[in-house]
Design an enzyme around this catalytic site. Structure first.
Site, mmCIF file in Angstrom:
data_model
loop_
_atom_site.group_PDB
_atom_site.id
_atom_site.type_symbol
_atom_site.label_atom_id
_atom_site.label_comp_id
_atom_site.label_asym_id
_atom_site.label_seq_id
_atom_site.Cartn_x
_atom_site.Cartn_y
_atom_site.Cartn_z
ATOM 1 N N CYS A 2 -24.627 3.876 24.335
ATOM 2 C CA CYS A 2 -25.844 4.659 24.515
ATOM 3 C C CYS A 2 -25.602 6.148 24.214
ATOM 4 C CB CYS A 2 -26.310 4.535 25.949
ATOM 5 S SG CYS A 2 -26.576 2.834 26.435
ATOM 6 N N ARG A 27 -22.399 5.659 17.182
ATOM 7 C CA ARG A 27 -21.835 5.071 18.396
ATOM 8 C C ARG A 27 -22.196 3.595 18.543
ATOM 9 N NH1 ARG A 27 -20.579 8.868 22.491
ATOM 10 N NH2 ARG A 27 -21.402 7.534 24.100
ATOM 11 N N TRP A 75 -27.555 0.741 23.916
ATOM 12 C CA TRP A 75 -26.704 -0.397 23.586
ATOM 13 C C TRP A 75 -26.802 -1.313 24.796
ATOM 14 C CZ3 TRP A 75 -21.756 -2.283 25.298
ATOM 15 C CH2 TRP A 75 -21.137 -3.150 24.394
ATOM 16 N N ASN A 100 -27.045 6.781 30.374
ATOM 17 C CA ASN A 100 -25.870 6.103 29.805
ATOM 18 C C ASN A 100 -25.032 5.619 30.983
ATOM 19 O OD1 ASN A 100 -26.737 7.046 27.396
ATOM 20 N ND2 ASN A 100 -25.019 8.433 27.030
ATOM 21 N N GLY A 101 -24.431 4.447 30.850
ATOM 22 C CA GLY A 101 -23.571 3.952 31.930
ATOM 23 C C GLY A 101 -24.181 2.750 32.619
ATOM 24 N N GLU A 489 -3.824 -4.952 13.894
ATOM 25 C CA GLU A 489 -4.829 -3.938 13.568
ATOM 26 C C GLU A 489 -5.573 -4.327 12.281
ATOM 27 O OE1 GLU A 489 -6.353 -1.727 15.018
ATOM 28 O OE2 GLU A 489 -7.143 -0.445 13.455
ATOM 29 N N LYS A 493 -9.584 -4.929 12.080
ATOM 30 C CA LYS A 493 -10.461 -4.227 11.137
ATOM 31 C C LYS A 493 -11.317 -5.230 10.370
ATOM 32 C CE LYS A 493 -10.506 -1.014 12.197
ATOM 33 N NZ LYS A 493 -9.740 -0.502 13.267
ATOM 34 N N GLU A 496 -13.956 -6.840 12.618
ATOM 35 C CA GLU A 496 -14.966 -5.869 13.072
ATOM 36 C C GLU A 496 -16.041 -5.630 12.016
ATOM 37 O OE1 GLU A 496 -13.177 -2.452 15.994
ATOM 38 O OE2 GLU A 496 -12.399 -2.464 13.967
ATOM 39 N N HIS A 512 4.734 -22.504 15.192
ATOM 40 C CA HIS A 512 4.437 -22.975 16.546
ATOM 41 C C HIS A 512 2.942 -23.165 16.760
ATOM 42 C CE1 HIS A 512 8.594 -22.549 17.606
ATOM 43 N NE2 HIS A 512 8.582 -21.298 17.167
ATOM 44 N N LYS A 611 -18.862 2.694 19.225
ATOM 45 C CA LYS A 611 -17.740 3.589 18.937
ATOM 46 C C LYS A 611 -16.969 3.936 20.203
ATOM 47 C CE LYS A 611 -15.201 6.236 16.460
ATOM 48 N NZ LYS A 611 -14.196 5.456 15.722
HETATM 49 C C1 G6P Z 1 -14.225 0.658 20.841
HETATM 50 C C2 G6P Z 1 -14.154 1.087 19.389
HETATM 51 C C3 G6P Z 1 -12.735 0.908 18.868
HETATM 52 C C4 G6P Z 1 -11.747 1.655 19.753
HETATM 53 C C5 G6P Z 1 -11.883 1.243 21.215
HETATM 54 C C6 G6P Z 1 -11.077 2.170 22.127
HETATM 55 O O1 G6P Z 1 -14.032 -0.708 20.934
HETATM 56 O O2 G6P Z 1 -15.052 0.339 18.603
HETATM 57 O O3 G6P Z 1 -12.651 1.399 17.547
HETATM 58 O O4 G6P Z 1 -10.451 1.396 19.314
HETATM 59 O O5 G6P Z 1 -13.243 1.341 21.625
HETATM 60 O O6 G6P Z 1 -11.626 3.454 22.048
HETATM 61 P P1 G6P Z 1 -10.845 4.786 22.355
HETATM 62 O O7 G6P Z 1 -11.855 5.881 22.139
HETATM 63 O O8 G6P Z 1 -10.403 4.697 23.799
HETATM 64 O O9 G6P Z 1 -9.685 4.851 21.432
#
Ligand code: G6P
Length: 616
Positions: A2, A27, A75, A100-101, A489, A493, A496, A512, A611
């Site tokens: 949000c 975000r 969100w 927000n929250g 990672e 990616k 995502e 395994h 984000k």
């Molecule tokens: C969300 C984002 C990720 C990020 C994660 C942790 O899931 O989409 O890209 O790695 O939060 O966020 P931070 O700001 O704590 O690195």
């Protein structure tokens, strides 16, 4: 997640609010709304499911205008992403609230307010705030004072903003667990959950602290602490170039941010490297004394930042001989943790506002070292004014600049650089590094931006490789040693932004279980620097080829791996093994980017993701 924008001015603020929302789009959100105190003297609102664009179009057809307003991108957490659940929420046509929250005690508050005759029109937790505040205003007529009484009854996390039709010369706000910033103009003032939203109207900001309540009028801002005492917050001038929120020549923010990596890695190293040594004081004046005492490291983070921590474990143990544990924050925070004596707590976060990471830090700080707690806390973070930084003993800021693409790229590589600086600093202070290692790695770190540039030059090669994935639904990513988290990672990616199912395994685990999945429909991506694990990795690749699996191997130019049927080898510049995780991240980022472009997904704002995850 949000986002909030608010404004009180002498001009119509609708365009300011919409522009602010657009700047918060990165975000991730699923609906948007705005409420204004109209020139006719009533509160009016417009809400739309979907993008800010849709809200904007609706307002273009049927405008709303006013000199006081609040706006929100939502969100969904409590209640589906519908127009009814979108913010702002009203109480009796008199109050409008954006939040927000999460309000954890919303159910009991809802029952109580329903008992008092309030009618709810949404499934959200936020609506209880509007009605509770409305109820408080009966006995406490002043809006800010009534808000102070209201937040005392809220459990959970909030950043919230309120306007009232009865007191239309002000906007009031409260912060607890979710950031808010006041933007200062001339004869007009603003509020937002992220200063980025207000950069088109001001470059002077006042950051609210935990528990703060603010009353923002056109020509004044008054702030009180959680205890109700008036307080002044420092006015900060924003320095970062305004270009950060602009895609420039690139089609997506993600691609722009991938290409910024040589520059931001350089910036992250600036002022932190001596001739042959890392400058330990980069971590703060008391760092050397503290690092001398460290016997263990506990790393806590989420998402991509967690993967950076996983790489650091190989470095801290392998180079500095310091035992290291890494855990995702959402697990760590709820676990009864046994802390080894003299353990440094390290949190890693791009935003510094991730709810689970912050909660883990707060828990870690509950016990002093004498009571079986941590020695000290260190934040590796990209946002200097974030809660995580403010609440940690030591900080090392990554200098990635604002990262807009939801899928983290430059934040990750700068985190890795920061963690290498940490490894070398602790090793240096403790004298635990092999002779010559620090000088060699300092030299290699200096060359790293150039190496990253070389890897980025592979852009069009990787774009071609991406075609192999366009029709696939599943992929495997393999790596060994510190390349295993890099594979994780890479898989993150890809899933995502292209929504292709991707799993990462340490290559030795292949037989395994995951080998059962391998057939010609399952591309297998591997990162293969030239190190002591290369020969073992080559055998793992044979296991895949023998099952008809198609291999995509990013391999050191000296690795002796060649293209063949079903095997695509992409040659990587040679790099010292310790820094290979940073370099090999680049082609994996490019791969996921180009696969997503081929699939036509929303690269910068992938579905269902946010984000900065400021709720649990
Ligand atoms: C969300 C984002 C990720 C990020 C994660 C942790 O899931 O989409 O890209 O790695 O939060 O966020 P931070 O700001 O704590 O690195």
């Amino acid at each position: 997640m949000c986002g909030i924008v608010g404004a009180v001015a002498e001009r119509n603020v609708t365009a300011i609010l919409l522009e602010g929302l657009k700047r918060l789009e990165y975000r991730g959100y699923d609906s948007a709304g705005v409420a204004l105190f109209s020139n006719a003297g009533v509160l009016e609102r417009r809400r739309r499911v979907g993008k800010v664009n849709e809200l904007e179009q609706s307002l273009a057809g049927d405008p709303l205008a006013g000199r006081l307003g609040i706006a929100h991108v939502r969100w969904a957490t409590h209640g589906a992403p519908t127009e009814q659940n979108a913010h702002p929420h009203f109480s009796n046509g008199e109050l409008a609230v954006v939040h927000n929250g999460i309000i954890e005690n919303h159910e009991s508050l809802r029952e109580r307010l329903q008992g008092l005759g309030y009618v709810f029109t949404s499934d959200t937790d936020t609506e209880v705030i509007a009605h509770l505040l409305h109820h408080k205003l009966r006995d406490i007529p002043d809006l800010a004072a009534a808000l102070k009484a209201t937040v005392k009854e809220l459990h959970g996390a909030y950043g919230l903003a309120v306007i009232s039709a009865k007191q239309p010369d002000r906007l009031v706000a409260a912060r607890s667990g979710s950031p808010l910033v006041v933007g200062l103009g001339l004869g007009e003032n603003f509020l937002a959950s992220d200063q980025l939203a207000l950069r088109q109207v001001t470059d002077r900001f006042m950051y609210l602290e935990e528990g703060d309540i603010a009353e923002i009028r056109r020509d004044s801002v008054q702030i009180w602490t959680a205890a109700g005492l008036p307080v002044e917050r420092e006015v900060v001038q924003y320095r970062e170039g305004a270009e950060a929120a602009d895609k420039g020549e690139f089609r997506h923010f993600m691609l722009k941010e991938i290409h910024e990596q040589p520059k931001v890695v350089q910036r992250t190293l600036e002022g932190r490297l001596g001739q042959e040594q890392v400058l330990v004081q980069a971590f703060g004046p008391q760092a050397a004394e503290l690092f001398a005492k460290v016997r263990n490291v506990q790393i806590v983070a989420c998402g991509t930042s967690y993967h950076a921590g996983m790489v650091a474990r190989y470095w801290l143990e392998g180079l500095a001989g310091i035992p290291c544990q890494v855990e995702v924050a959402s697990e760590f925070r709820y676990r009864k943790v046994v802390v080894q004596p003299d353990t440094l707590f390290v949190s890693i976060s791009q935003s510094g506002e991730t709810a689970d990471t912050l909660a883990a830090l707060r828990n870690a700080k509950l016990r002093s070292p004498k009571e079986g707690g941590f020695l000290a806390s260190l934040a590796i973070c990209n946002v200097g004014i974030s809660s995580l930084v403010r609440e940690s003993d030591l900080t090392l800021l990554t200098q990635a600049g604002p990262e807009i693409g939801v899928a983290s790229t430059k934040a990750f590589t700068t985190q890795l650089v920061a963690l290498m600086l940490l490894t070398l600093s602790v090793g240096q202070v403790q004298g635990s590094l092999e002779p010559g290692v620090e000088a060699e790695l300092v030299e290699e770190l200096r060359r790293l931006p150039t190496r990253l540039g070389e890897a980025l030059a592979m852009d069009s090669t990787v774009e071609k490789v991406a075609e192999l994935f366009a029709e696939k639904s599943h992929t495997l990513f393999l790596g060994r040693g510190a390349q295993f988290p890099v594979a994780m990672e890479g898989a993150l990616k890809l899933k995502e932004i292209s929504y292709i199912h991707a799993e990462a395994y340490p290559a030795g685990e292949l037989k395994h279980g995951p080998l059962a999945l391998v057939d010609s429909d399952m591309p297998v991506v591997t990162v293969a620097p030239n190190n002591e694990l290369l020969e073992k990795l080559k055998s793992n690749l044979q296991e895949v080829r023998a099952r008809g699996g198609e291999l995509i191997v990013f391999a050191d130019e000296q690795a002796g791996l060649n293209d063949g049927t079903g095997t695509h080898v992409i040659s990587m510049p040679h790099i010292v093994d310790a820094l290979a995780p940073i370099l090999y991240t680049i082609p994996l980022q490019l791969l996921s980017y180009y696969v997503a472009v081929l699939k036509g997904t929303d690269v910068d704002q992938p579905r269902n993701l946010a984000k900065s995850v400021t709720v649990e």
